[in-house]
Design an enzyme around this catalytic site. Structure first.
Site, PDB file in Angstrom:
ATOM      1  N   ASP A  35       0.860  -1.179   0.000  1.00  0.00           N
ATOM      2  CA  ASP A  35       0.000   0.000   0.000  1.00  0.00           C
ATOM      3  C   ASP A  35       0.902   1.237   0.000  1.00  0.00           C
ATOM      4  O   ASP A  35       2.104   1.141   0.277  1.00  0.00           O
ATOM      5  CB  ASP A  35      -0.891  -0.026   1.240  1.00  0.00           C
ATOM      6  CG  ASP A  35      -1.787   1.194   1.351  1.00  0.00           C
ATOM      7  OD1 ASP A  35      -2.303   1.632   0.308  1.00  0.00           O
ATOM      8  OD2 ASP A  35      -1.928   1.717   2.456  1.00  0.00           O
ATOM      9  N   LYS A  36       0.341   2.398  -0.314  1.00  0.00           N
ATOM     10  CA  LYS A  36       1.150   3.617  -0.316  1.00  0.00           C
ATOM     11  C   LYS A  36       0.923   4.453   0.935  1.00  0.00           C
ATOM     12  O   LYS A  36       1.826   4.649   1.743  1.00  0.00           O
ATOM     13  CB  LYS A  36       0.849   4.465  -1.559  1.00  0.00           C
ATOM     14  CG  LYS A  36       1.753   5.704  -1.677  1.00  0.00           C
ATOM     15  CD  LYS A  36       1.306   6.629  -2.780  1.00  0.00           C
ATOM     16  CE  LYS A  36       0.086   7.430  -2.404  1.00  0.00           C
ATOM     17  NZ  LYS A  36       0.333   8.418  -1.319  1.00  0.00           N
ATOM     18  N   PHE A  74     -18.831  11.024   3.676  1.00  0.00           N
ATOM     19  CA  PHE A  74     -18.052  10.469   2.566  1.00  0.00           C
ATOM     20  C   PHE A  74     -18.322   8.979   2.450  1.00  0.00           C
ATOM     21  O   PHE A  74     -18.444   8.278   3.449  1.00  0.00           O
ATOM     22  CB  PHE A  74     -16.559  10.701   2.822  1.00  0.00           C
ATOM     23  CG  PHE A  74     -15.668  10.136   1.751  1.00  0.00           C
ATOM     24  CD1 PHE A  74     -15.310  10.895   0.654  1.00  0.00           C
ATOM     25  CD2 PHE A  74     -15.178   8.846   1.846  1.00  0.00           C
ATOM     26  CE1 PHE A  74     -14.484  10.378  -0.334  1.00  0.00           C
ATOM     27  CE2 PHE A  74     -14.355   8.314   0.877  1.00  0.00           C
ATOM     28  CZ  PHE A  74     -14.007   9.084  -0.216  1.00  0.00           C
ATOM     29  N   LYS A 130     -16.974  18.640  -0.884  1.00  0.00           N
ATOM     30  CA  LYS A 130     -15.557  18.382  -1.173  1.00  0.00           C
ATOM     31  C   LYS A 130     -15.407  16.901  -1.508  1.00  0.00           C
ATOM     32  O   LYS A 130     -16.144  16.050  -1.000  1.00  0.00           O
ATOM     33  CB  LYS A 130     -14.666  18.752   0.012  1.00  0.00           C
ATOM     34  CG  LYS A 130     -14.782  17.822   1.210  1.00  0.00           C
ATOM     35  CD  LYS A 130     -13.788  18.180   2.303  1.00  0.00           C
ATOM     36  CE  LYS A 130     -13.883  17.187   3.453  1.00  0.00           C
ATOM     37  NZ  LYS A 130     -12.960  17.507   4.560  1.00  0.00           N
ATOM     38  N   ARG A 165      -1.753  15.004  -2.065  1.00  0.00           N
ATOM     39  CA  ARG A 165      -3.122  14.485  -2.108  1.00  0.00           C
ATOM     40  C   ARG A 165      -4.077  15.662  -2.304  1.00  0.00           C
ATOM     41  O   ARG A 165      -4.005  16.649  -1.571  1.00  0.00           O
ATOM     42  CB  ARG A 165      -3.461  13.746  -0.812  1.00  0.00           C
ATOM     43  CG  ARG A 165      -2.598  12.533  -0.576  1.00  0.00           C
ATOM     44  CD  ARG A 165      -2.694  12.065   0.868  1.00  0.00           C
ATOM     45  NE  ARG A 165      -4.039  11.678   1.232  1.00  0.00           N
ATOM     46  CZ  ARG A 165      -4.533  10.448   1.098  1.00  0.00           C
ATOM     47  NH1 ARG A 165      -3.758   9.498   0.604  1.00  0.00           N
ATOM     48  NH2 ARG A 165      -5.760  10.159   1.467  1.00  0.00           N
ATOM     49  N   ARG A 224      -5.894   4.183  -7.995  1.00  0.00           N
ATOM     50  CA  ARG A 224      -7.352   4.221  -7.871  1.00  0.00           C
ATOM     51  C   ARG A 224      -7.953   2.828  -7.729  1.00  0.00           C
ATOM     52  O   ARG A 224      -8.983   2.520  -8.316  1.00  0.00           O
ATOM     53  CB  ARG A 224      -7.964   4.907  -9.091  1.00  0.00           C
ATOM     54  CG  ARG A 224      -7.522   6.344  -9.315  1.00  0.00           C
ATOM     55  CD  ARG A 224      -8.084   7.275  -8.275  1.00  0.00           C
ATOM     56  NE  ARG A 224      -8.045   8.676  -8.683  1.00  0.00           N
ATOM     57  CZ  ARG A 224      -8.301   9.676  -7.879  1.00  0.00           C
ATOM     58  NH1 ARG A 224      -8.596   9.459  -6.623  1.00  0.00           N
ATOM     59  NH2 ARG A 224      -8.254  10.918  -8.312  1.00  0.00           N
TER      60      ARG A 224
END
Length: 1049
Positions: free
Chosen positions: A506-507, A618, A641, A676, A856
């Protein structure tokens, strides 16, 4: 941008409703205007402003209205509708999906609650609740055994090892008088010892679990009884339907639906660190209809879904006073959570004991078998076949010998047919030719059974325990920042660390620190990259206000040694939200209070109060969130957002295309720096739009069926034609030592793939900064939105990569060509590739590349990528991550490593090994992995070698009545500094140099040769000697002569 904790005003105190005039939402929705050119306000009332009696009266009225919880389910048209006549009549507002009781409606599965899938809970009536169906009590049990079941169940589990069954058969055969080659009881001792040691270890571990369960079950909680008082009750005695009172800092004993809290609006703050490891506070809500009731009069019915493992979703309905209210994940508090910043909370138990979500999700470390042990099983089968062959040869030779000497059997020792020791001559232990051959075969099995060493298994476990100790105590794997040691959660795959070929990482939080810092912003087409830039103008103010309001941040006041100075600590479920809230505070927009119905913002020293009319959280489908605010001037504004990919789909592009293009340019620039990004938008809702949203939401939230789909549709409908305000950029810095670690792993021949949810530009930028990508690499990018173009791009990329390979391969036979190609693919393309006929093409393409960067991607796509490699190659895979979205990837890989990061401990709890930093992979693999694999591999070979030599000597001895022992083997290992200095040495494990079929066969052939050397020289040395038979067969004579022969040589 400096986004440190903002200081509060001198000697602050938490404001109450009387200090802030609350303006009800009226039908007239005029545009907001600034009240002062020098003070930044959004048409709000400044803190401390005097108001006349009329205003105060209105404020008092609206204050009572605003005190309504966001969970208010009143559907009265006269109170909940906005009329068009311009009436000043205040409106009772339902405060959005956040408090609507079903915020999970936008994120949970689309299944709906039906009668056959529901359980009925009668509030404050446990007898009636458990009348028709006896639900589980609240007692938990993590122990595996009881006193009665320990021996049979433990033995059953141990005999899952086929080798133990083999040894049991040997021990049983040795009990027969005809086959008692060794002592009857002595033959049982090795297997009994192994079973006993393992049983003691299992019993000790289970005893600790029993003690832990006892402590947990005997904790006390306050339970409401019929006379309205509370009594202390042990956790294990709590039943479904009972009402439990929780005080601040207490742990929740079972899964409860909130009924009321100490906050008049029904808000409760909980910490879920015991559940998922996340220390940030979460908000939970009680329904207004239950919060106002007197305690003894709590009655009603809850119809909720059956127990399941989904800790993020909950679907239920509550019938109370003739009303049907919807319940969601924001209304339930799970067992193991702690109540924080709330004096008390009341809740009704809906799931107890084994039915709680915490218990349904509790599981031990993943059970995996190492490749070395799996491969060893095949060798054991080969040895078993070889053993049968030796026994067959021995029995056949015995049969031939018996036929040849059938006339001499009466006089030959051990085979004489007659017994002359008694007056009456009888046959002497002779069962006939056929039975003698059969018994000879079985006795050969017992004699040669050491070919498969029982001590090998216990030796392997002891070695693994020692290896785990060395890894845990290695200071190179200790993280000082988090004060965490290396964790070995799966002892049986230590050696797999030495054979890794693919690392899937993972990043965010794994390669990076997941500590977000606000860096720059694009506001109304202007790039504010400098910390000294000031955001002037109405649009700039709206942009910063969006950062301060469009979140779920909970501001907490923190005391300091100076009583006149306080600090604000922003607690949130996302580090991104925290960074943006701190950034807004640094610009003068300080969020200082949040309740279920309003927020208070300090704007350049002036405190303003805004009604929160709606909050759509979200979710992974929309990839955005929104908040609907009611301004003091009666206007209603929607702030949104989210990710650029979804935000540009809802932006009103007819408004200002130049603004959109400049924002896109800034976004691309920020992404290329590895930042980001989020896009910010705003929309002013007129009377009809707000009325339509409010009515639709009321209908959806009270719907029995189809609620989830309806809520999702409502959020999508209101979040459209948004005016773009700008974009924000947050930096997530690389962890210490990541570039060096990736470089070392690649030098060791390990391919590193990065799977992230970030956008392509951000991922590529991080790839370069981490040295995953280099400038001399050829980037092959696949970014398609439909199946046809995806298939074409994949085919073109494969052909291009093959051409590059053939081009670079000219005069370059060392395999360096793979270092020239990097594959970059996005999640949209993977949708059309994974689980389709194009998987094989993707694997072929990825095999030509040393670096694969997936952008993504969803959690299941991460697992799909790991499965793609794991199912098509014999190479070992390792997955490393820190968040809940990495769990599926970690469990799919051969070896899973969890990072103790900022996103909770779900990855750690699902992993085989856990550590604090990505850079620890280098010593873990290159040092401990190499040692673990090599040492265990050579130990297994030595055990096979030692026992095979002994068995073959016994085999020759059967023919000539002789036997011997063998010598030990010394092993040499490479040192730490050498392994780190030359990472290429790690490839020994990838090439199976320490243990493979060829080496196994050579070892077995060597044992044949050595057994002959051990046996035949002593035989020929005494071939024509006058030494008697007993001396030839003497162990001391044979051993000393063998030793002398080797010394001479």
């Amino acid at each position: 941008m400096d986004s440190k904790r903002p200081l509060l005003l001198q000697s602050p105190r938490t404001p109450n409703d009387q200090e802030f005039p609350t303006i009800p939402v009226f039908p007239e929705l005029p545009k907001s205007k600034s009240s002062s050119s020098n003070t930044v306000t959004f048409s709000g009332v400044e803190y401390g402003q005097q108001v006349d009696n009329k205003t105060s009266s209105n404020s008092s009225t609206s204050s009572s209205k605003s005190a309504m919880s966001i969970h208010s389910m009143s559907s009265s048209k006269r109170n909940n509708s906005l009329n068009h006549s311009g009436s000043k009549k205040p409106v009772t507002v339902r405060y959005g999906s956040k408090g609507g009781g079903d915020s999970d409606g936008l994120t949970m599965s689309q299944r709906e609650l039906r009668d056959e899938d529901a359980r009925l809970v009668y509030i404050n009536d446990p007898e009636k609740t458990n009348e028709s169906f006896e639900f589980f009590g609240n007692s938990i049990r993590t122990a595996k055994y009881s006193i009665l079941t320990f021996i049979p169940r433990n033995l059953f589990e141990q005999f899952h090892r086929v080798a133990y069954v083999y040894f049991l058969i040997i021990a049983i055969l040795n009990q027969l008088p005809q086959l008692a080659v060794f002592g009857r009881y002595v033959s049982i001792l090795p297997l009994a010892f192994v079973l006993f040691v393992t049983g003691v270890k299992d019993a000790f571990e289970d005893w600790r679990r029993h003690n832990s369960d006892k402590v947990e079950n005997n904790r006390l909680a306050s339970v409401l009884i019929h006379d309205g008082s509370f009594i202390d009750k042990k956790w294990k005695d709590i039943r479904v339907g009972e009402i439990v009172k929780i005080k601040t800092n207490e742990t929740i004993p079972c899964d409860i639906v909130l009924l009321s809290t100490s906050d008049p609006t029904g808000v409760a703050y909980v910490q879920t660190i015991n559940l998922d490891g996340e220390s940030n506070l979460k908000t939970r809500y009680a329904k207004q209809e239950t919060g106002s009731k007197v305690q003894p009069r709590y009655t009603g019915l809850i119809k909720c879904e059956k127990p399941n493992r989904n800790i993020y979703g909950f679907m239920a309905n509550m019938e109370i006073d003739g009303k049907k209210l919807s319940l969601g994940s924001t209304n339930i508090v799970l067992r193991g959570c702690e109540l924080k910043n709330t004096s008390w909370a009341l809740g009704v138990a809906v799931y107890c004991g084994r039915d709680t979500k915490a218990m349904l999700n509790s599981s031990g470390a993943p059970s995996k078998r190492s490749r070395l042990e799996t491969r060893m099983n095949y060798e054991i089968i080969m040895l078993s076949s070889f053993l049968v062959a030796l026994c067959t040869i021995t029995s056949v030779c015995a049969a031939v010998w018996l036929k040849r000497h059938k006339d001499e059997l009466n006089l030959l020792p051990y085979y004489r047919k007659l017994d002359f020791s008694k007056p009456k001559v009888e046959d002497y232990k002779y069962y006939g030719w056929g039975l003698e051959i059969f018994f000879t075969f079985l006795m050969s099995v017992i004699v040669y059974q050491v070919m498969i060493p029982i001590a090998l298994y216990i030796s392997m476990e002891l070695v693994r325990v020692g290896q785990a100790y060395f890894m845990i105590e290695d200071h190179r794997l200790y993280d000082e920042a988090t004060d965490s040691k290396f964790q070995c959660r799966a002892l049986n795959i230590n050696e797999d660390l030495g054979q890794i070929k693919y690392v899937f990482s993972d990043k965010t939080g794994t390669l990076t620190e997941n500590k977000m810092e606000f860096q720059c912003a694009s506001i109304w087409g202007v790039d504010y990259s400098s910390t000294k830039a000031s955001m002037d103008g109405e649009q700039g103010e709206y942009s910063v206000q969006a950062l301060a309001t469009c979140n779920t941040i909970v501001p907490l006041v923190v005391d300091t040694p100076d009583s006149d100075v306080k600090l604000l600590d922003y607690q949130g479920e996302s580090p991104d939200e925290q960074a943006l809230a701190y950034a807004a505070a640094a610009y003068g927009f300080m969020l200082i209070e949040r309740t279920s119905g309003h927020i208070v913002i300090d704007i350049h020293g002036k405190r303003l109060k805004f009604n929160v009319l709606g909050l759509h959280e979200f979710d992974s489908d929309r990839k955005r969130m929104s908040v609907i605010l009611g301004y003091p001037d009666n206007s209603v504004k929607l702030f949104v957002k989210g990710a650029d990919t979804t935000m540009f789909n809802v932006i009103d592009k007819s408004y200002n295309m130049d603004l959109i293009k400049s924002t896109e340019t800034h976004l691309h620039s920020y992404s290329s720096l590895g930042l980001r990004t989020l896009v910010i938008g705003m929309k002013e809702l007129n009377t009809s739009e707000f009325e339509q949203w409010h009515a639709a939401y009321e209908a959806a939230s009270t719907a029995v069926f189809g609620r989830a789909a309806m809520l999702k549709k409502i959020s999508n409908n209101v979040e459209n034609n948004v005016c773009i305000l700008g974009a924000s950029a947050i930096e997530d810095k690389l962890q210490q030592g990541v570039p060096e670690a990736i470089e070392s792993l690649r030098a060791a021949g390990i391919k590193v793939w990065v799977l992230t949810g970030d956008k392509q530009e951000t991922a590529i930028s991080i790839g370069f900064s981490s040295k995953l990508l280099t400038r001399n690499m050829t980037q092959v990018i696949i970014n398609s939105n439909n199946r046809v173009s995806c298939r074409k791009n994949l085919k073109d990329a494969l052909e291009r990569s093959r051409k590059l390979m053939s081009t670079y391969g000219v005069g370059n036979n060392d395999g360096a060509v793979a270092n020239q190609i990097a594959l970059i693919i996005d999640g949209g393309s993977l949708v059309h590739i994974l689980d389709s006929e194009h998987e094989e093409e993707l694997f072929q393409l990825a095999s030509l590349c040393s670096v694969v960067l997936c952008c993504r991607v969803a959690p299941l796509q991460k697992a799909g990528i790991v499965s793609l490699v794991k199912n098509r190659t014999s190479d070992m895979t390792l997955a490393i991550g820190d968040g809940a979205n990495d769990v599926s990837m970690i469990q799919m890989a051969d070896v899973g490593v969890g990072i103790s990061g900022q996103e909770g401990r779900q990855a750690v709890m699902s992993s085989d090994f856990a550590m604090g930093q990505f850079r620890f992979l280098v010593p873990l693999l290159l040092i401990h992995g190499h040692w673990n694999y090599q040492r265990l591999g050579y130990m297994i070979l030595y055990n096979f070698y030692r026992n095979a030599v002994l068995v073959l000597v016994l085999f020759w001895y059967v023919l000539y009545t002789a036997f011997t022992l063998t010598t030990a083997i010394n092993e040499w290992n490479l040192g730490r500094s050498t392994l780190l200095k030359f990472p290429q040495l790690y490839s020994a494990g990838q090439r199976d140099e320490a243990y493979n079929k060829k080496l196994f066969l050579l070892t077995m052939a060597d044992t044949l040769w050595q057994s002959m050397v051990i046996f035949w020289p002593p035989l020929f040395a005494y071939w024509k000697s006058t030494i008697d038979i007993a001396s030839i067969g003497d162990l001391w004579t044979l051993a000393t002569n063998s030793k002398s022969d080797f010394n001479v040589n």
